[in-house]
Enzyme design. Structure first.
Site, PDB file in Angstrom:
ATOM      1  N   GLU A   1     147.862 -44.886 -11.879  1.00  0.00           N
ATOM      2  CA  GLU A   1     148.703 -44.596 -13.042  1.00  0.00           C
ATOM      3  C   GLU A   1     148.885 -45.815 -13.948  1.00  0.00           C
ATOM      4  OE1 GLU A   1     151.443 -40.986 -11.217  1.00  0.00           O
ATOM      5  OE2 GLU A   1     152.283 -43.001 -11.290  1.00  0.00           O
TER       6      GLU A   1
ATOM      7  N   GLU B   1     147.498 -35.566  -8.156  1.00  0.00           N
ATOM      8  CA  GLU B   1     148.833 -35.514  -7.559  1.00  0.00           C
ATOM      9  C   GLU B   1     149.630 -34.339  -8.129  1.00  0.00           C
ATOM     10  OE1 GLU B   1     151.205 -39.045  -7.750  1.00  0.00           O
ATOM     11  OE2 GLU B   1     149.528 -40.389  -7.355  1.00  0.00           O
TER      12      GLU B   1
END
Length: 677
Positions: free
Chosen positions: A151, A309
Site C-alpha cells: 500500500e 485484501e
C-alpha cells in the site's frame, strides 16, 4: 492466468505467523486453512526488522520454515518483500529514512508508510533485501507471485525530496524559462532564476490547510514527482527481483482503489498484474465499490486483477467498524469476481493479538477454532471457488460505455482555489457511474491514454484538464460516430494548470458546439432546475441541479434543456452537438440522480447500448466472457428475496450446475452466475 501452477480463483490472504511464537498455533492454522479451502498465503509483508536485525545480518530461517510447511499442505505463497516499514535500527542510524510531513515536521520512528522515497538509505536497503529474497526463493515451487512493499502512499517534504524535485523539474522542463512559463510565475513575483530557489510546496510555502494551493502548477508537479518517486522505489525492488525470478512468476504491489496520492494508471504499466485492497465503509454505495473494481480492471486495459485484501468481516480503522452481515462477504467476493477479479484474498488469516489491528476481522478469530460464523462463510466460499476451478479465469468484461478517470485531472481540480470547495471530482464521476449501474449497463473505467474507438459512448465528467492531443482524440471519436459526454468545469486548463484562452470549454469548444461565458457557484443546498424542452427519450419535465452552473451559449449545439430559475433562467443547461457521424453532449451543472438515470438511459438508447438484464432495484448485474461463453452475474444486495425474470432465455446456473429459465427467486444477499445455454 496469474500463474498456471494454481489454475483456479485463488483463495487466501495475509498471514503473519511471526506474531505467534507457538508451534501449536501454527499447526492449528494449517489445519484450519485446509478446512477453509485456503490455497494462497501472503507472507513477509512487515517482517523487515525480523529479516534484518542489523545492517549486516539477514535471517530467513523462520520464513523457510513457514513457506515449506504451508507448501507441504498444499498452500502456495504470495511472497512480500517486507519493505513496507523500515526497522528501528535503520531510523536510529540513518535518520534520512524518516519523512518530513506536510507541516515541515521530521517524523520519528513508528507506524508504517514512514520511509522517505528519496532517502538514499531506504532505496539502498530496500533494493538489497528484495534482491536477497529473490536469490533465496527464486526456484521455490511454493512462490506463485511476488508482492512488493505494501500500500504505497504518503508524501515527504524533506531536503532530499526537495533536491530530487529540483532535478525532476530540470529533466521535465530543461530550462527555468520554460518552467516559469509553465507555472505562470509572473504571478505574485514568483519568477525563479536558480533551480535551488524552488522549495517543496507544503504548509510552509505554497499550500493551505484545506489542500488548496496558491500555485497549482508547483503543487501539481510535486504530486507528479512524489508519485513518480514512490513508483521508482517499487521499480527498484521489481528490477532486483526480476534479475533472478523468471517472467512466468508475476510481480505486483497492492493498490488502494481511488487513493488520491498516486497516479495508478502510470503505476499499472510497471505491474505484471494489478492488485488492490477493498475496504468499503458502512455507508459506501455498492455502486462505488463496483466502480472501483472496474477502475482497477481498467488500469491495464481490461485485464483481470487480483483482490489482494478484503476483510472477512469487520475493519478496525474506520469510525464505525460494523460486521459484514451473513452472506455479505460471499456477495461482495462475487461482486469482485464478476468485475474481473481472479483472486479472493483476505486481510487477515489469523487475527492479531496486539496493536492497532487486533480488532480487524480475520478468518481465524481470537477464539482460535473453526466454529465461528465468519470461518464457516469463508469455508463455504472456498468450497465454491474450488468447484469453479478455472471456469472464470481470464474471462473479460466487454463494455460499450466508458467513463474517463484521470488522477492528474483530479489533482488539478482539488488544488484549485475556486470555484467551489464542495466540488469533488470522484463524487461527480461516481454519480454518472451510479446511474449506469442502476441501468444495468456494463462500464469500463479508462484513462486518457485509452483507445476510444472500441466504445459507443465515452463519458468524461469534470474534464477540467485537457491534455495535449486529447481534444483531437475526442473529435476523431465523435466524427466516426461515437457519443461523447462531458460536464461543467471541463476544458478549462492544460497539463500545467494554465487556462486555455479563447473561452471555455477551451479545446473542447468545437466538438461541443458551445461557449461557457461564466461559472456560477452556489452552496450545495441551493438548487436550480433542469427544464427539458419537450421530451427526448424518457427525458422530460423538471429535474434539480446544484453546485456549479455554467452559463453557456450554443454555437451550433441544440439546447435540450434550460435553467429554470435565477438570472440565467432560459439559458441552456443541457446541449447536444452533431459532429461528423456522432454527437457530443454537455451537462452544464451537477444534476440529481433522477435526471442522470433518465438522461443516460436516453443516451444509451440513442447509441444502441442495451442493459445486461432488467432486474429489481438493489440487484447488481455484471458479465464476463470467456471463449465465446458469457457469464452473467446477478447479485442481490437487498435484505429481502427478489424475483429475477429471465425473459425466456435458457441458462445454466454455474454454482449449482442447474438448468434455469423463466422467473427465479433470488434470496437476500444471493448470487447467480448464469451461463447462457
Amino acid at each position: 492466468m496469474i500463474n498456471d501452477k494454481l489454475p483456479k480463483i485463488w483463495h487466501g490472504g495475509d498471514y503473519n505467523p511471526e506474531q505467534w511464537d507457538s508451534k501449536e498455533i501454527w499447526d492449528e492454522d494449517v489445519r484450519m486453512f485446509k478446512l477453509a479451502g485456503i490455497d494462497v498465503a501472503t507472507l513477509n509483508v512487515f517482517s523487515w526488522a525480523l529479516n534484518q536485525p542489523n545492517e549486516d545480518t539477514y535471517n530467513f530461517d523462520w520464513l523457510d520454515e513457514k513457506i515449506n510447511r504451508l507448501y507441504e499442505n498444499g498452500i502456495y505463497t504470495c511472497l512480500a518483500t517486507s519493505t513496507a516499514a523500515h526497522p528501528a535500527w535503520m531510523a536510529k542510524k540513518y535518520p534520512d529514512v524518516l519523512r518530513v510531513d506536510f507541516y515541515g515536521r521530521k517524523r520519528k520512528f513508528g507506524s508504517r508508510h514512514n520511509s522517505c522515497p528519496n532517502s538514499p538509505t531506504y532505496r539502498k536497503y530496500s533494493e538489497r533485501i528484495a534482491e536477497t529474497l529473490a536469490e533465496r526463493y527464486k526456484d521455490h515451487p511454493a512462490v506463485l507471485i511476488w508482492h512488493v512493499s505494501n500500500e504505497y502512499g504518503g508524501y515527504c517534504y524533506c531536503d532530499n525530496c526537495q533536491d530530487a524535485f529540483r532535478n525532476w523539474l530540470s529533466d521535465k522542463y530543461g530550462t527555468l524559462e520554460k518552467l516559469n512559463k509553465a507555472w505562470n510565475t509572473g504571478f505574485w513575483g514568483h519568477t525563479f532564476y536558480e533551480w535551488d530557489e524552488i522549495v517543496a510546496p507544503n504548509m510552509l510555502s505554497e499550500k493551505r490547510e484545506d489542500n488548496v494551493s496558491d500555485f497549482q502548477g508547483i503543487s501539481l508537479d510535486y504530486r507528479r514527482f512524489q508519485s513518480d518517486r514512490l513508483l521508482d522505489c517499487y521499480k527498484l525492488e521489481y528490477n532486483a527481483i526480476r534479475k533472478h525470478v523468471p517472467t512466468s512468476i508475476p510481480i505486483t504491489t497492492n493498490l488502494m482503489g481511488t487513493y488520491p496520492m498516486l497516479d495508478y494508471f502510470k503505476w499499472a504499466k510497471e505491474m505484471d498484474v494489478v492488485s488492490w485492497d477493498n475496504y468499503p465503509s458502512i455507508d459506501t454505495p455498492f455502486s462505488y465499490t463496483a466502480m472501483t473494481h472496474d477502475l482497477m480492471r481498467g488500469l491495464k486495459g481490461g485485464k483481470p486483477f487480483m483482490l489482494m485484501e478484503q476483510t472477512p468481516s469487520q475493519q478496525n480503522w474506520q469510525p464505525y467498524n460494523s460486521l459484514k452481515r451473513p452472506g455479505v462477504m460471499r456477495l461482495w467476493s462475487y461482486q469482485a469476481i464478476g468485475r474481473g477479479a481472479d483472486t479472493i484474498l483476505y486481510f487477515q488469516l489469523r487475527r492479531s493479538v496486539g496493536a492497532c489491528e487486533k480488532y480487524h476481522g480475520a478468518v481465524i478469530e481470537h477464539v482460535g477454532h473453526e466454529h465461528t460464523r465468519v470461518f464457516n462463510e469463508v469455508a463455504q466460499l472456498g468450497q465454491e471457488l474450488n468447484g469453479l476451478s478455472d471456469t472464470l479465469l481470464d474471462a473479460r468484461v466487454n463494455a460499450k460505455v466508458a467513463i474517463v478517470f484521470d488522477w492528474e485531472n483530479r489533482w488539478a481540480t482539488e488544488l484549485s482555489s475556486g470555484p467551489s470547495v464542495s466540488l469533488d471530482y470522484v463524487n461527480e464521476v461516481h454519480k454518472y457511474y451510479d446511474a449506469l449501474y442502476k441501468l444495468n449497463v456494463q462500464v469500463d473505467m479508462i484513462g486518457v491514454e485509452e483507445d476510444l474507438s472500441k466504445y459507443d459512448v465515452v463519458i468524461a465528467p469534470v474534464l477540467y484538464m485537457v491534455k495535449e492531443g486529447y481534444a483531437a482524440k475526442v473529435e476523431k471519436f465523435v466524427e466516426n460516430g461515437g457519443t461523447f459526454l462531458t460536464t461543467f468545469f471541463s476544458g478549462i486548463v492544460n497539463e500545467t494548470d494554465i487556462v486555455t484562452l479563447g473561452g471555455y470549454p477551451g479545446e473542447l469548444r468545437k466538438v461541443l458546439g458551445i461557449w461557457a461565458e461564466e461559472i456560477d457557484a452556489l452552496h450545495p443546498d441551493e438548487t436550480n432546475q433542469i427544464v427539458v424542452k419537450g421530451s427526448r427519450g424518457i427525458l422530460s419535465g423538471k429535474y434539480s441541479c446544484n453546485l456549479l452552473f455554467d452559463l453557456i451559449h450554443t454555437e451550433g449545439a441544440e439546447a435540450v434543456a434550460e435553467y429554470g430559475s435565477d438570472f440565467y433562467k432560459g439559458m441552456p443547461v443541457l446541449t447536444v452537438n452533431k459532429f461528423g457521424k456522432g454527437k457530443a453532449w454537455y451537462v452544464a451543472s451537477s444534476p440529481d440522480a433522477e435526471f442522470l438515470v433518465d438522461f443516460l438511459q436516453t443516451v444509451c438508447e440513442e447509441a444502441g447500448v442495451e442493459p445486461l438484464l432488467d432486474v429489481p432495484a438493489g440487484v447488481e448485474t455484471t458479465e464476463r466472457v470467456k471463449d465465446g461463453q458469457t457469464y452473467l452475474f446477478v447479485l442481490n444486495h437487498n435484505n429481502d428475496e427478489v424475483t429475477i425474470e429471465l425473459h425466456g432465455s435458457q441458462y445454466r446456473e454455474v454454482l449449482t450446475d442447474e438448468q434455469v429459465s423463466g422467473n427465479l427467486v433470488l434470496k437476500e444477499k444471493g448470487v447467480l452466475i448464469l451461463a447462457k445455454v
